[in-house]
Design an enzyme around this catalytic site. Structure first.
Site, PDB file in Angstrom:
ATOM      1  N   ARG A  30      -1.583  -6.301  -8.124  1.00 60.72           N
ATOM      2  CA  ARG A  30      -0.457  -7.187  -7.829  1.00 60.72           C
ATOM      3  C   ARG A  30      -0.266  -8.212  -8.930  1.00 60.72           C
ATOM      4  O   ARG A  30       0.850  -8.575  -9.263  1.00 60.72           O
ATOM      5  CB  ARG A  30      -0.692  -7.925  -6.506  1.00 60.72           C
ATOM      6  CG  ARG A  30      -0.663  -7.045  -5.292  1.00 60.72           C
ATOM      7  CD  ARG A  30      -1.005  -7.871  -4.091  1.00 60.72           C
ATOM      8  NE  ARG A  30      -2.328  -8.468  -4.290  1.00 60.72           N
ATOM      9  CZ  ARG A  30      -3.289  -8.472  -3.397  1.00 60.72           C
ATOM     10  NH1 ARG A  30      -3.102  -7.977  -2.225  1.00 60.72           N
ATOM     11  NH2 ARG A  30      -4.460  -9.009  -3.667  1.00 60.72           N
ATOM     12  N   LYS A  62     -18.530  -5.855   6.000  1.00 60.45           N
ATOM     13  CA  LYS A  62     -17.301  -6.643   6.025  1.00 60.45           C
ATOM     14  C   LYS A  62     -16.857  -6.838   7.467  1.00 60.45           C
ATOM     15  O   LYS A  62     -17.065  -5.981   8.315  1.00 60.45           O
ATOM     16  CB  LYS A  62     -16.189  -5.942   5.254  1.00 60.45           C
ATOM     17  CG  LYS A  62     -16.358  -6.007   3.758  1.00 60.45           C
ATOM     18  CD  LYS A  62     -15.113  -5.513   3.080  1.00 60.45           C
ATOM     19  CE  LYS A  62     -15.194  -5.722   1.591  1.00 60.45           C
ATOM     20  NZ  LYS A  62     -13.950  -5.335   0.923  1.00 60.45           N
ATOM     21  N   HIS A  64       0.839  -1.207   0.000  1.00 54.82           N
ATOM     22  CA  HIS A  64       0.000   0.000   0.000  1.00 54.82           C
ATOM     23  C   HIS A  64       0.876   1.259   0.000  1.00 54.82           C
ATOM     24  O   HIS A  64       0.616   2.211  -0.743  1.00 54.82           O
ATOM     25  CB  HIS A  64      -0.896   0.049   1.246  1.00 54.82           C
ATOM     26  CG  HIS A  64      -1.948  -0.997   1.299  1.00 54.82           C
ATOM     27  ND1 HIS A  64      -2.089  -1.844   2.376  1.00 54.82           N
ATOM     28  CD2 HIS A  64      -2.933  -1.340   0.438  1.00 54.82           C
ATOM     29  CE1 HIS A  64      -3.103  -2.655   2.183  1.00 54.82           C
ATOM     30  NE2 HIS A  64      -3.624  -2.375   0.992  1.00 54.82           N
ATOM     31  N   SER A  99      -3.039  -7.972   2.695  1.00 57.79           N
ATOM     32  CA  SER A  99      -3.435  -7.824   4.097  1.00 57.79           C
ATOM     33  C   SER A  99      -3.932  -9.149   4.662  1.00 57.79           C
ATOM     34  O   SER A  99      -3.657  -9.490   5.812  1.00 57.79           O
ATOM     35  CB  SER A  99      -4.513  -6.745   4.230  1.00 57.79           C
ATOM     36  OG  SER A  99      -3.979  -5.483   3.897  1.00 57.79           O
TER      37      SER A  99
END
Length: 181
Positions: free
Chosen positions: A96, A42, A18, A134
């Site tokens: 990514r 979430k 990040h 994460s």
């Protein structure tokens, strides 16, 4: 007129991946808002206030000129509405791998169908961060692995401080298994 960019995400927790995107975004926009998602549907491991604090502590290591160009906020509404409310015109997204692209491509198309004046810029993560996520960070740490090469010091310190509390709380609800993230 300055170009304002929004870098949205859950940042649960913030990683070096990040931070790489944050620093590189400053080459593309004049002002960057790190927009931390407060999506109540979430199940975030770290509270919204703690995530904001960790990001704030992390960017303290950036040059002061860069810090002045960064704003950190939480948001809990539709991203395109948030972007408009900030008078921004650019959404920054980090990629990514090819697997990230499909989801981001669909999301960008949906955002453009809602507001075609907002552009999305994709930045590929630096090669050394392609594997960092994460979710992996939390799982590796929960199993006793070393995450020091993937997260900034404020995150390491935070995990060391609170991890045992979270593990013991979750252990009661998951019959002693390692937590699922």
């Amino acid at each position: 007129m300055s170009r304002i960019g929004i870098y949205p995400g859950s940042f649960d927790p913030i990683t070096f991946g990040h931070l790489d995107i944050i620093q590189r975004s400053l080459h593309v926009v004049d002002k960057l808002t790190i927009a931390v998602s407060n999506n109540k549907s979430k199940n975030h491991f770290i509270s919204i206030d703690e995530r904001l604090m960790l990001i704030e502590q992390t960017i303290q290591d950036l040059p002061i000129e860069d810090q002045k160009r960064i704003e950190i906020e939480k948001f809990d509404n539709l991203l395109v509405h948030y972007v408009k409310s900030k008078n921004a015109s650019v959404i920054i997204r980090g990629l990514r791998a090819v697997s990230d692209f499909e989801y981001e491509f669909l999301m960008t198309g949906m955002n453009r169908s809602i507001d075609n004046e907002i552009e999305t810029i994709f930045l590929m993560s630096s090669e050394k961060y392609h594997f960092v996520s994460s979710r992996f960070i939390k799982e590796i740490h929960s199993l006793g692995g070393d995450i020091s090469k993937s997260v900034p010091k404020p995150v390491l310190d935070f995990f060391a401080k609170i991890w045992n509390v979270h593990i013991s709380t979750r252990a009661h609800s998951s019959a002693g298994r390692a937590p699922d993230f």
